[in-house]
Design an enzyme around this catalytic site. Structure first.
Site, PDB file in Angstrom:
ATOM      1  N   ASP A  90     102.892  64.567  76.068  1.00  0.00           N
ATOM      2  CA  ASP A  90     103.596  63.526  75.311  1.00  0.00           C
ATOM      3  C   ASP A  90     104.669  62.912  76.211  1.00  0.00           C
ATOM      4  O   ASP A  90     105.244  63.606  77.050  1.00  0.00           O
ATOM      5  CB  ASP A  90     104.249  64.164  74.072  1.00  0.00           C
ATOM      6  CG  ASP A  90     104.486  63.157  72.967  1.00  0.00           C
ATOM      7  OD1 ASP A  90     103.893  63.323  71.879  1.00  0.00           O
ATOM      8  OD2 ASP A  90     105.277  62.208  73.169  1.00  0.00           O
ATOM      9  N   SER A 107      91.485  54.057  64.136  1.00  0.00           N
ATOM     10  CA  SER A 107      92.180  53.613  62.924  1.00  0.00           C
ATOM     11  C   SER A 107      91.275  52.750  62.051  1.00  0.00           C
ATOM     12  O   SER A 107      90.399  52.033  62.560  1.00  0.00           O
ATOM     13  CB  SER A 107      93.399  52.788  63.341  1.00  0.00           C
ATOM     14  OG  SER A 107      93.895  52.062  62.242  1.00  0.00           O
ATOM     15  N   TYR A 134      96.847  45.721  67.303  1.00  0.00           N
ATOM     16  CA  TYR A 134      96.743  47.184  67.167  1.00  0.00           C
ATOM     17  C   TYR A 134      95.289  47.581  66.886  1.00  0.00           C
ATOM     18  O   TYR A 134      94.715  48.441  67.565  1.00  0.00           O
ATOM     19  CB  TYR A 134      97.669  47.667  66.040  1.00  0.00           C
ATOM     20  CG  TYR A 134      97.422  49.096  65.642  1.00  0.00           C
ATOM     21  CD1 TYR A 134      97.778  50.144  66.488  1.00  0.00           C
ATOM     22  CD2 TYR A 134      96.813  49.407  64.420  1.00  0.00           C
ATOM     23  CE1 TYR A 134      97.532  51.459  66.137  1.00  0.00           C
ATOM     24  CE2 TYR A 134      96.570  50.713  64.057  1.00  0.00           C
ATOM     25  CZ  TYR A 134      96.926  51.738  64.923  1.00  0.00           C
ATOM     26  OH  TYR A 134      96.672  53.044  64.563  1.00  0.00           O
ATOM     27  N   LYS A 154      92.515  49.644  69.268  1.00  0.00           N
ATOM     28  CA  LYS A 154      91.819  50.868  68.835  1.00  0.00           C
ATOM     29  C   LYS A 154      90.309  50.691  68.981  1.00  0.00           C
ATOM     30  O   LYS A 154      89.606  51.612  69.400  1.00  0.00           O
ATOM     31  CB  LYS A 154      92.178  51.205  67.382  1.00  0.00           C
ATOM     32  CG  LYS A 154      93.556  51.826  67.225  1.00  0.00           C
ATOM     33  CD  LYS A 154      93.594  53.227  67.832  1.00  0.00           C
ATOM     34  CE  LYS A 154      94.916  53.923  67.606  1.00  0.00           C
ATOM     35  NZ  LYS A 154      95.007  55.221  68.308  1.00  0.00           N
ATOM     36  N   PHE A 172      92.763  56.483  58.065  1.00  0.00           N
ATOM     37  CA  PHE A 172      93.325  55.559  57.095  1.00  0.00           C
ATOM     38  C   PHE A 172      94.834  55.846  57.018  1.00  0.00           C
ATOM     39  O   PHE A 172      95.410  56.254  58.007  1.00  0.00           O
ATOM     40  CB  PHE A 172      92.538  55.676  55.782  1.00  0.00           C
ATOM     41  CG  PHE A 172      91.213  54.951  55.870  1.00  0.00           C
ATOM     42  CD1 PHE A 172      90.262  55.303  56.827  1.00  0.00           C
ATOM     43  CD2 PHE A 172      90.941  53.868  55.063  1.00  0.00           C
ATOM     44  CE1 PHE A 172      89.064  54.606  56.966  1.00  0.00           C
ATOM     45  CE2 PHE A 172      89.746  53.158  55.181  1.00  0.00           C
ATOM     46  CZ  PHE A 172      88.813  53.524  56.144  1.00  0.00           C
ATOM     47  N   ILE A 207     108.800  44.667  49.551  1.00  0.00           N
ATOM     48  CA  ILE A 207     107.330  44.638  49.584  1.00  0.00           C
ATOM     49  C   ILE A 207     106.907  43.429  50.419  1.00  0.00           C
ATOM     50  O   ILE A 207     107.390  42.314  50.185  1.00  0.00           O
ATOM     51  CB  ILE A 207     106.748  44.508  48.161  1.00  0.00           C
ATOM     52  CG1 ILE A 207     107.103  45.737  47.335  1.00  0.00           C
ATOM     53  CG2 ILE A 207     105.239  44.291  48.213  1.00  0.00           C
ATOM     54  CD1 ILE A 207     106.556  45.698  45.909  1.00  0.00           C
ATOM     55  N   ARG A 249      95.516  50.244  49.970  1.00  0.00           N
ATOM     56  CA  ARG A 249      95.231  51.157  51.076  1.00  0.00           C
ATOM     57  C   ARG A 249      94.792  52.506  50.511  1.00  0.00           C
ATOM     58  O   ARG A 249      95.084  52.826  49.365  1.00  0.00           O
ATOM     59  CB  ARG A 249      96.499  51.428  51.918  1.00  0.00           C
ATOM     60  CG  ARG A 249      97.086  50.217  52.607  1.00  0.00           C
ATOM     61  CD  ARG A 249      96.237  49.831  53.816  1.00  0.00           C
ATOM     62  NE  ARG A 249      96.838  48.714  54.524  1.00  0.00           N
ATOM     63  CZ  ARG A 249      96.624  47.428  54.226  1.00  0.00           C
ATOM     64  NH1 ARG A 249      95.838  47.102  53.218  1.00  0.00           N
ATOM     65  NH2 ARG A 249      97.188  46.482  54.941  1.00  0.00           N
TER      66      ARG A 249
HETATM   67  N1  UDP Z   1     104.519  47.750  53.394  1.00  0.00           N
HETATM   68  C1  UDP Z   1     105.489  47.076  52.663  1.00  0.00           C
HETATM   69  N2  UDP Z   1     106.801  47.225  53.017  1.00  0.00           N
HETATM   70  C2  UDP Z   1     107.207  48.046  54.047  1.00  0.00           C
HETATM   71  C3  UDP Z   1     106.202  48.745  54.768  1.00  0.00           C
HETATM   72  C4  UDP Z   1     104.868  48.574  54.423  1.00  0.00           C
HETATM   73  O1  UDP Z   1     105.174  46.336  51.722  1.00  0.00           O
HETATM   74  O2  UDP Z   1     108.408  48.134  54.309  1.00  0.00           O
HETATM   75  C5  UDP Z   1     103.103  47.572  53.038  1.00  0.00           C
HETATM   76  C6  UDP Z   1     102.268  46.952  54.165  1.00  0.00           C
HETATM   77  O3  UDP Z   1     102.308  45.542  54.080  1.00  0.00           O
HETATM   78  C7  UDP Z   1     100.873  47.520  53.869  1.00  0.00           C
HETATM   79  C8  UDP Z   1     101.150  48.873  53.234  1.00  0.00           C
HETATM   80  O4  UDP Z   1     102.522  48.857  52.836  1.00  0.00           O
HETATM   81  O5  UDP Z   1     100.230  46.721  52.913  1.00  0.00           O
HETATM   82  C9  UDP Z   1     100.949  50.022  54.195  1.00  0.00           C
HETATM   83  O6  UDP Z   1     101.653  49.725  55.394  1.00  0.00           O
HETATM   84  P1  UDP Z   1     101.888  50.782  56.538  1.00  0.00           P
HETATM   85  O7  UDP Z   1     102.732  50.136  57.593  1.00  0.00           O
HETATM   86  O8  UDP Z   1     102.386  52.066  55.951  1.00  0.00           O
HETATM   87  O9  UDP Z   1     100.416  51.094  57.105  1.00  0.00           O
HETATM   88  P2  UDP Z   1      99.279  50.096  57.660  1.00  0.00           P
HETATM   89  O10 UDP Z   1      98.334  49.891  56.521  1.00  0.00           O
HETATM   90  O11 UDP Z   1      99.917  48.863  58.149  1.00  0.00           O
HETATM   91  O12 UDP Z   1      98.670  50.903  58.771  1.00  0.00           O
END
Ligand code: UDP
Length: 340
Positions: A41, A124, A147, A151, A171, A213, A227
């Site tokens: 790491d 991912s 990102y 991946k 996920f 959100i 998700r």
């Molecule tokens: N999200 C949000 N507010 C935040 C962080 C995340 O609304 O402060 C939403 C983001 O838009 C996504 C979901 O939560 O729809 C999951 O986001 P996260 O970053 O945890 O994982 P990702 O799906 O991007 O890998």
């Protein structure tokens, strides 16, 4: 546990990114199964110190030192978790993400060549992009962020250079476990800065802040993104099942790709609602939130079919109810607040 994972006992395992969230928990589980675990790491995420002596502080971009690691150690299997993980940051810094995630993986594969043949790669669900239906491993991949593109390129490199590999498409990983060596501590998410939904909501709520959100105009029933959340312990278990499988095979070519998820989908608003219920139960009051702009690169849905992994590895998620994920994540953030 050992008899279930007969191939793991006494094996030498290298975990890249082993000081991170998923890495620490995977490390603990492989040690319990009787493996000798090494961690590689670069500590770029501001991680806490590790308690192990089998630790190599090294960046995957440092190819000559990486080469030396493989000439000096004989690893039976490499679990490749190292990489940058923030979708939003990848949109702002695509070249940096390519360098870290793609060149880093290429260097690792070059260094392994002729020394270690088995690899498990943490890819991912971001490789899929926008699909309104549950994706299978055969669904076409159209990533919506750098990102996800990185991946996907990492997957192509593994397919080309590594004849003995399992690619897991992770996920949304969340939740925490009790610390294996200390009853008062937990192992959980501590990213600096924290960008993931569940720890962010809890941290901000415990600090008395309102949560943002990212958009509520998506084509989903309540307008917020959907998700699948999977408990980190189920992820580490899948790595163990996968490693056992890889190490028990002796053909010249064994390459598999699996979705690694819970198969249970939730919207952002549902997560907030369930966390609010938990918070009220613990007498912390409801969670307050506001609606902010949508985050660039976010697909509206990412949901999956997990029957291929269940059938092939005999693994199934057993810790991934949203309630268990939220309860364990809450406890972990509370422990951190106590320490702050
Ligand atoms: N999200 C949000 N507010 C935040 C962080 C995340 O609304 O402060 C939403 C983001 O838009 C996504 C979901 O939560 O729809 C999951 O986001 P996260 O970053 O945890 O994982 P990702 O799906 O991007 O890998």
């Amino acid at each position: 546990m050992q008899h279930l994972f007969s191939q793991i006992q006494g094996r030498s395992v290298l975990i890249t990114g082993g000081a991170g969230y998923i890495g620490r928990i995977t490390h603990a589980l492989f040690e319990q199964a009787g493996a000798t675990v090494w961690v590689l790491d670069n500590f770029s995420g501001g991680q806490h110190p590790l308690r192990t002596k089998r630790f190599l502080q090294l960046d995957l971009l440092d190819s000559s030192s990486l080469q030396q690691v493989f000439t000096e150690h004989a690893f039976d299997i490499v679990i490749h978790l190292a990489g940058k993980i923030d979708v939003g940051e990848s949109v702002r810094r695509p070249d940096f993400y390519w360098e870290q995630n793609v060149l880093g993986t290429q260097n690792l594969l070059n260094a392994m060549h002729g020394y270690s043949k088995n690899i498990i790669f943490a890819s991912s669900a971001a490789v899929y992009g926008e699909h309104a239906y549950p994706v299978t491993e055969r669904t076409s991949c159209h990533p919506t962020s750098p990102y996800g593109q990185g991946k996907l390129e990492g997957e192509h490199l593994i397919a080309k250079h590594s004849p003995s590999s399992i690619i897991f498409r992770l996920f949304n990983v969340a939740g925490a476990i009790p610390h294996p060596e200390s009853v008062k501590q937990t192992l959980g998410e501590d990213h600096q800065p924290e960008t993931h939904l569940i720890p962010r909501i809890i941290q901000q709520h415990l600090q008395g802040q309102s949560f943002s959100i990212y958009g509520n105009q998506y084509p989903t029933p309540d307008g917020t993104c959907i998700r699948e959340y999977i408990h980190v312990y189920d992820v580490a278990r899948a790595f163990l099942y996968g490693a056992n499988q890889l190490l028990s095979k002796h053909p010249s070519q064994y390459q598999r790709t699996y979705n690694l998820s819970s198969g249970i989908a939730h919207s952002v608003l549902e997560v907030i609602q369930q966390l609010s219920n938990l918070s009220l139960q613990y007498s912390y009051g409801p969670i307050h939130y506001t609606i902010d702009n949508a985050r660039h690169g976010d697909p509206s849905h990412i949901t999956s079919s997990i029957s291929p992994i269940e059938q092939a590895l005999n693994w199934t998620p057993v810790h991934s109810s949203l309630q268990n994920i939220l309860k364990t994540a809450w406890q972990h953030q509370l422990n951190h607040l106590d320490k702050a």
